[in-house]
Motif scaffolding. Sequence first.
Motif, mmCIF file in Angstrom:
data_model
loop_
_atom_site.group_PDB
_atom_site.id
_atom_site.type_symbol
_atom_site.label_atom_id
_atom_site.label_comp_id
_atom_site.label_asym_id
_atom_site.label_seq_id
_atom_site.Cartn_x
_atom_site.Cartn_y
_atom_site.Cartn_z
ATOM 1 N N PRO A 168 0.839 -1.214 0.000
ATOM 2 C CA PRO A 168 0.000 0.000 0.000
ATOM 3 C C PRO A 168 0.869 1.258 0.000
ATOM 4 O O PRO A 168 1.898 1.326 0.663
ATOM 5 N N VAL B 285 -3.220 -1.649 -5.545
ATOM 6 C CA VAL B 285 -3.857 -1.683 -4.227
ATOM 7 C C VAL B 285 -4.877 -0.557 -4.099
ATOM 8 O O VAL B 285 -5.996 -0.757 -3.611
ATOM 9 N N ALA B 286 -4.506 0.633 -4.551
ATOM 10 C CA ALA B 286 -5.437 1.772 -4.474
ATOM 11 C C ALA B 286 -6.628 1.579 -5.396
ATOM 12 O O ALA B 286 -7.760 1.955 -5.055
ATOM 13 N N LEU B 287 -6.391 0.966 -6.554
ATOM 14 C CA LEU B 287 -7.466 0.780 -7.524
ATOM 15 C C LEU B 287 -8.464 -0.270 -7.054
ATOM 16 O O LEU B 287 -9.686 -0.077 -7.138
ATOM 17 N N LEU B 288 -7.954 -1.392 -6.545
ATOM 18 C CA LEU B 288 -8.826 -2.502 -6.144
ATOM 19 C C LEU B 288 -9.292 -2.396 -4.701
ATOM 20 O O LEU B 288 -10.224 -3.100 -4.305
ATOM 21 N N GLU B 289 -8.607 -1.538 -3.919
ATOM 22 C CA GLU B 289 -8.899 -1.426 -2.484
ATOM 23 C C GLU B 289 -8.832 -2.794 -1.822
ATOM 24 O O GLU B 289 -9.745 -3.228 -1.122
ATOM 25 N N TRP B 290 -7.742 -3.480 -2.072
ATOM 26 C CA TRP B 290 -7.535 -4.843 -1.581
ATOM 27 C C TRP B 290 -6.152 -4.931 -0.957
ATOM 28 O O TRP B 290 -5.155 -4.570 -1.576
ATOM 29 N N ASP B 291 -6.084 -5.417 0.277
ATOM 30 C CA ASP B 291 -4.802 -5.565 0.967
ATOM 31 C C ASP B 291 -4.234 -6.946 0.671
ATOM 32 O O ASP B 291 -4.644 -7.950 1.267
#
Length: 288
Positions: free
Chosen positions: A132, A138-144
Amino acid sequence: MDRRRGAAILFVAPFLLCFVAVTIVPLAYAAALSLFTEKASGLGFGPAETVFAGVDNYVRALSDPAFRGGFLIIAAYCLVYLPLMVGGALVLALLLDSAAAKMKRLLQLALFLPHAVPGLIAAIIWVYLYTPGLSPIVALLEWDFLASDHVLLSVVNIATWEWIGYNVIIFYAALQAVPREILEAATVDGARGLRLAFAIKVPMIRAAVVMAGLFTVIGAIQLFTEPKIINRAASTVSSSWTPNMYALTAAFERHDYGLAAAASMLIALLGAVLSFAVTRATARRSSR
């Protein structure tokens, strides 16, 4: 006959020498090292002494929850990785082998190219994409990707990206060796599309599929590079996340070389047993 035997020995000797030097000798040394341990003398102020431990190091490794937990992670990894790797490579190879495929050479190169990237470099690239604040994904999918619930899938993704092209090439080469007259006869009998691929082609390359599956499982047991790099970036992967990482930690952080050697021998034994079982089962099935 003697000249033929001498020529055969001459050709085989370099392989045997290398095999003994890089496989048999290290295994023998690790086996010997696993039978000893170091103990401090007296009150602990004197130099450590190497004493014979027998199977104590093996007992310590097997009784350690961290070592056993590593095999559970490998089992979960195989459940996801094995069908994704072998199944995905098989589907891609069948698509390449189909008459509708265009630019086959370019597609083969594109699929194989990730395998040409060293595993360490590939892992570092993907860790940047998983981190992140650094990764646009990560910012596009909002997935860690590095969360405890997702990190196993992230490791599977890296390994799949690295190795699926290699297996595609193996399967594609096997498909090219399938006799064309068999495929033509199947086509005349009405086999088309999926039926031709999975009822005719796949059974004809079963040996290649089994070999790729076996190598994939053995490689999974030795999983190290990807989680080791992720361990530097996230706390969700511990220093003993896999059995190989456990052995490394025991040797170079705890300086318990006997325990590390015992863990390594157990990993090698598991790989040998799995190889023997799969090979034996395949041989029995082929003989029927």
